[in-house]
Design an enzyme around this catalytic site. Sequence first.
Site, PDB file in Angstrom:
ATOM      1  N   HIS A   1       0.766  -0.892  -0.138  1.00 40.22           N
ATOM      2  CA  HIS A   1       0.254  -0.216  -0.140  1.00 40.22           C
ATOM      3  C   HIS A   1       1.071   1.239  -0.177  1.00 40.22           C
ATOM      4  O   HIS A   1       1.819   1.411   1.103  1.00 40.22           O
ATOM      5  CB  HIS A   1      -1.222   0.248   1.420  1.00 40.22           C
ATOM      6  CG  HIS A   1      -2.046  -0.909   0.962  1.00 40.22           C
ATOM      7  ND1 HIS A   1      -2.680  -1.945   1.506  1.00 40.22           N
ATOM      8  CD2 HIS A   1      -3.249  -1.162   0.114  1.00 40.22           C
ATOM      9  CE1 HIS A   1      -3.403  -2.847   1.452  1.00 40.22           C
ATOM     10  NE2 HIS A   1      -3.686  -2.032   0.341  1.00 40.22           N
ATOM     11  N   ALA A   2       0.658   2.445  -1.321  1.00 37.32           N
ATOM     12  CA  ALA A   2       2.041   3.022  -0.879  1.00 37.32           C
ATOM     13  C   ALA A   2       2.090   4.001  -0.214  1.00 37.32           C
ATOM     14  O   ALA A   2       3.046   3.697  -0.250  1.00 37.32           O
ATOM     15  CB  ALA A   2       1.756   4.395  -2.619  1.00 37.32           C
TER      16      ALA A   2
ATOM     17  N   ARG B   1      -3.251   4.841  -2.611  1.00 38.24           N
ATOM     18  CA  ARG B   1      -2.979   3.513  -1.784  1.00 38.24           C
ATOM     19  C   ARG B   1      -2.798   2.267  -2.571  1.00 38.24           C
ATOM     20  O   ARG B   1      -2.302   0.927  -2.395  1.00 38.24           O
ATOM     21  CB  ARG B   1      -4.428   3.354  -1.283  1.00 38.24           C
ATOM     22  CG  ARG B   1      -4.678   1.749  -0.578  1.00 38.24           C
ATOM     23  CD  ARG B   1      -6.561   1.250   0.234  1.00 38.24           C
ATOM     24  NE  ARG B   1      -6.556   0.030   0.107  1.00 38.24           N
ATOM     25  CZ  ARG B   1      -6.144  -0.240   1.510  1.00 38.24           C
ATOM     26  NH1 ARG B   1      -5.604   0.173   2.731  1.00 38.24           N
ATOM     27  NH2 ARG B   1      -7.086  -1.576   1.542  1.00 38.24           N
TER      28      ARG B   1
ATOM     29  N   ARG C   1      -5.995  -7.197  -2.989  1.00 40.49           N
ATOM     30  CA  ARG C   1      -7.387  -7.521  -3.125  1.00 40.49           C
ATOM     31  C   ARG C   1      -6.768  -7.877  -3.922  1.00 40.49           C
ATOM     32  O   ARG C   1      -7.704  -8.899  -4.743  1.00 40.49           O
ATOM     33  CB  ARG C   1      -8.731  -6.702  -3.336  1.00 40.49           C
ATOM     34  CG  ARG C   1      -8.539  -6.170  -1.475  1.00 40.49           C
ATOM     35  CD  ARG C   1      -8.878  -6.614  -0.376  1.00 40.49           C
ATOM     36  NE  ARG C   1      -9.844  -6.097   0.404  1.00 40.49           N
ATOM     37  CZ  ARG C   1      -8.824  -5.495   1.180  1.00 40.49           C
ATOM     38  NH1 ARG C   1      -7.298  -5.919   1.108  1.00 40.49           N
ATOM     39  NH2 ARG C   1      -9.312  -4.773   2.438  1.00 40.49           N
TER      40      ARG C   1
ATOM     41  N   HIS D   1       2.515  -3.339   6.922  1.00 44.33           N
ATOM     42  CA  HIS D   1       1.438  -2.540   6.817  1.00 44.33           C
ATOM     43  C   HIS D   1       1.612  -1.641   7.497  1.00 44.33           C
ATOM     44  O   HIS D   1       1.882  -1.617   8.548  1.00 44.33           O
ATOM     45  CB  HIS D   1       0.317  -2.985   5.890  1.00 44.33           C
ATOM     46  CG  HIS D   1      -0.069  -3.742   4.636  1.00 44.33           C
ATOM     47  ND1 HIS D   1      -1.318  -3.404   4.201  1.00 44.33           N
ATOM     48  CD2 HIS D   1       0.482  -5.144   4.911  1.00 44.33           C
ATOM     49  CE1 HIS D   1      -0.885  -4.114   2.981  1.00 44.33           C
ATOM     50  NE2 HIS D   1      -0.267  -4.812   3.441  1.00 44.33           N
ATOM     51  N   SER D   2       0.472  -0.303   7.558  1.00 45.62           N
ATOM     52  CA  SER D   2       0.651   0.469   8.680  1.00 45.62           C
ATOM     53  C   SER D   2      -1.152   0.832   8.276  1.00 45.62           C
ATOM     54  O   SER D   2      -1.653   1.206   7.129  1.00 45.62           O
ATOM     55  CB  SER D   2       1.042   2.167   8.992  1.00 45.62           C
ATOM     56  OG  SER D   2       0.960   2.753   7.376  1.00 45.62           O
ATOM     57  N   TYR D   3      -2.026   1.371   9.349  1.00 46.94           N
ATOM     58  CA  TYR D   3      -1.512   1.348  10.976  1.00 46.94           C
ATOM     59  C   TYR D   3      -2.315   0.473  11.896  1.00 46.94           C
ATOM     60  O   TYR D   3      -3.449  -0.047  11.699  1.00 46.94           O
ATOM     61  CB  TYR D   3      -1.020   2.824  10.587  1.00 46.94           C
ATOM     62  CG  TYR D   3      -2.382   3.836  11.298  1.00 46.94           C
ATOM     63  CD1 TYR D   3      -3.062   3.927  12.260  1.00 46.94           C
ATOM     64  CD2 TYR D   3      -3.098   4.500  10.014  1.00 46.94           C
ATOM     65  CE1 TYR D   3      -4.610   4.697  12.520  1.00 46.94           C
ATOM     66  CE2 TYR D   3      -4.797   4.844  10.355  1.00 46.94           C
ATOM     67  CZ  TYR D   3      -4.493   4.530  11.338  1.00 46.94           C
ATOM     68  OH  TYR D   3      -5.872   5.637  11.159  1.00 46.94           O
TER      69      TYR D   3
ATOM     70  N   TYR E   1     -12.322  -6.180   9.198  1.00 44.56           N
ATOM     71  CA  TYR E   1     -13.208  -6.772   8.070  1.00 44.56           C
ATOM     72  C   TYR E   1     -12.596  -7.468   7.062  1.00 44.56           C
ATOM     73  O   TYR E   1     -11.576  -8.235   7.504  1.00 44.56           O
ATOM     74  CB  TYR E   1     -13.482  -5.458   7.085  1.00 44.56           C
ATOM     75  CG  TYR E   1     -12.582  -4.636   7.098  1.00 44.56           C
ATOM     76  CD1 TYR E   1     -11.282  -5.310   6.284  1.00 44.56           C
ATOM     77  CD2 TYR E   1     -11.345  -3.194   7.787  1.00 44.56           C
ATOM     78  CE1 TYR E   1     -10.089  -4.080   5.966  1.00 44.56           C
ATOM     79  CE2 TYR E   1     -10.305  -2.702   7.542  1.00 44.56           C
ATOM     80  CZ  TYR E   1      -9.574  -2.825   6.166  1.00 44.56           C
ATOM     81  OH  TYR E   1      -8.593  -2.385   6.355  1.00 44.56           O
TER      82      TYR E   1
ATOM     83  N   GLU F   1       0.695  -4.033  10.839  1.00 40.94           N
ATOM     84  CA  GLU F   1      -0.205  -2.716  11.134  1.00 40.94           C
ATOM     85  C   GLU F   1       0.897  -2.219  12.456  1.00 40.94           C
ATOM     86  O   GLU F   1       0.629  -2.166  13.083  1.00 40.94           O
ATOM     87  CB  GLU F   1      -1.101  -3.050  11.438  1.00 40.94           C
ATOM     88  CG  GLU F   1      -2.613  -3.657  10.035  1.00 40.94           C
ATOM     89  CD  GLU F   1      -2.401  -3.216   8.863  1.00 40.94           C
ATOM     90  OE1 GLU F   1      -2.106  -1.804   8.675  1.00 40.94           O
ATOM     91  OE2 GLU F   1      -3.394  -3.420   7.921  1.00 40.94           O
TER      92      GLU F   1
HETATM   93  O1  0X9 Z   1      -7.745  -4.057   4.666  1.00 40.72           O
HETATM   94  C1  0X9 Z   1      -5.548  -4.458   4.512  1.00 40.72           C
HETATM   95  O2  0X9 Z   1      -5.553  -4.648   3.306  1.00 40.72           O
HETATM   96  C2  0X9 Z   1      -4.972  -4.338   5.647  1.00 40.72           C
HETATM   97  N1  0X9 Z   1      -5.125  -3.330   6.295  1.00 40.72           N
HETATM   98  S1  0X9 Z   1      -4.784  -1.348   5.396  1.00 40.72           S
HETATM   99  O3  0X9 Z   1      -5.497  -0.556   6.143  1.00 40.72           O
HETATM  100  N2  0X9 Z   1      -3.198  -1.296   5.501  1.00 40.72           N
HETATM  101  O4  0X9 Z   1      -4.946  -1.662   4.619  1.00 40.72           O
HETATM  102  C3  0X9 Z   1      -4.912  -5.254   6.122  1.00 40.72           C
HETATM  103  C4  0X9 Z   1      -4.772  -6.806   5.533  1.00 40.72           C
HETATM  104  C5  0X9 Z   1      -4.969  -7.999   6.915  1.00 40.72           C
HETATM  105  N3  0X9 Z   1      -5.125  -9.232   6.120  1.00 40.72           N
HETATM  106  C6  0X9 Z   1      -5.949  -9.558   5.662  1.00 40.72           C
HETATM  107  N4  0X9 Z   1      -7.023  -9.520   5.723  1.00 40.72           N
HETATM  108  N5  0X9 Z   1      -5.730 -10.966   4.946  1.00 40.72           N
HETATM  109 ZN    ZN Z   2      -1.958  -1.528   4.041  1.00 41.64          ZN
END
Ligand code: 0X9
Ligand code: ZN
Length: 407
Positions: free
Chosen positions: A177-178, A228, A246, A295-297, A347, A370
């Site tokens: 994520h940029a 992002r 994703r 990642h953050s955060y 989520y 994170e």
């Molecule tokens: O949503 C995401 O991709 C990650 N959080 S972020 O705020 N850095 O974008 C969490 C990813 C956790 N891993 C999975 N959900 N598989």
């Molecule tokens: Zn991220």
Amino acid sequence: MKLLGSIVFLLVLGSALAYKSYSGYQVLKTAPLTPAAMPYVNRLSRRFDFWGTPSVGRPATVMVSPEDAPIIIAAFNRMRISHEVSVADLGPEVEKERAANEALRLALPRKPRVAAYDRYMTFEEIDAHIHETVDGNPDVASILDLGLSYEGRELHGIKLSNGAAGQKSVWFDCAIHAREWIAPPVCLRIIDEVLADSALRDLADWYILPVANPDGYSYSHTDDRFWRKTRRPNQGSSCVGTDPNRNFDFLWDSAGDPCTEVFPGSSAFSEPECGAIGNFISSNADSLVLYVAVHSYGELILYPFGHTVEPVPNVDDLIAAGTASADAIAAVGGTRYSVENSAAGLYFTFGASDDYAYGIGAALYSYTYELSGGGSGGFNPPASAIQGVVDEVWPGLKTLVEYSLAN
Ligand code: 0X9
Ligand code: ZN
């Protein structure tokens, strides 16, 4: 001299003008989320840019444009999610941070072969640093060449190895994520540590990719601090980019709007950056023990899966290793990371890199870290925060590697 002065002025002005203005953008913060609020927030997060990872018991933070603010505020009110304005106008904050980072870049030039932890490095600087590191340590370091990003940037990581045959391997990627700028320094710190310690290289071969989304990362430096996604245009839409987290080919979900921050892409692995990482993971499935995406955060250590709360077979080991890691982080300065299942604590997601690494049977230990947030919203901690974050997270990652290789 006068001409030179004008050129410099125009360049500085030009770069400031090219940068996306966040004038009038607000950051809203909710009260700690109740379990009942989660489904609503999950639905809203498909449309609005929630920062960090909304989870039960914690406040959620969302950035909204002036046009979107009344819409989400009305939705919060309808759902009885209480909230407050935490930043009334992001514009001046972002501009101040951009100027501060630029000033640090000019004042604190990077020394060859030394990573900077007192300012945020650009993609080009990080790439040059990786090459210098490999050139200076040819016995143990080599370039991990994963190909090219959509815009043609090199996906260059580093392999650190003592060269023993049949070694297990561990993987770390940062900044898929940029805008999560605090992540690459963590990857660079891992490189520093593993280079300096042959015993760590005896444990496993280490693969580290400090900037997994170089196009997006560069764009967040030059144009839009809170970018992002990747930078590939989407057919039939004026909105650019795919959420690389994703886009992995494990339960990839085809539904999505290119204008959201979580667009999964036109097909699994449509993004070359994700395809390259996925390809590495699947072709090294036999040796790979541990996969970590930084990642953050949120100060979270997340383990699979993102699509179900059903415990995975080795959930006890995943929790034990994650907890040992969290303890090692807390031992440094008291920061307490919590160890959670992605879907239960956050989520629901499909097509994330950690789930891919675990789900295809490659890495038995697979996590998303994170890191701590900071700055006006969370993704923009000041450069002065970098050192503290890497100092506390490195012992946690070292512990994680030791645990996962021993069990
Ligand atoms: O949503 C995401 O991709 C990650 N959080 S972020 O705020 N850095 O974008 C969490 C990813 C956790 N891993 C999975 N959900 N598989
Ligand atoms: Zn991220």
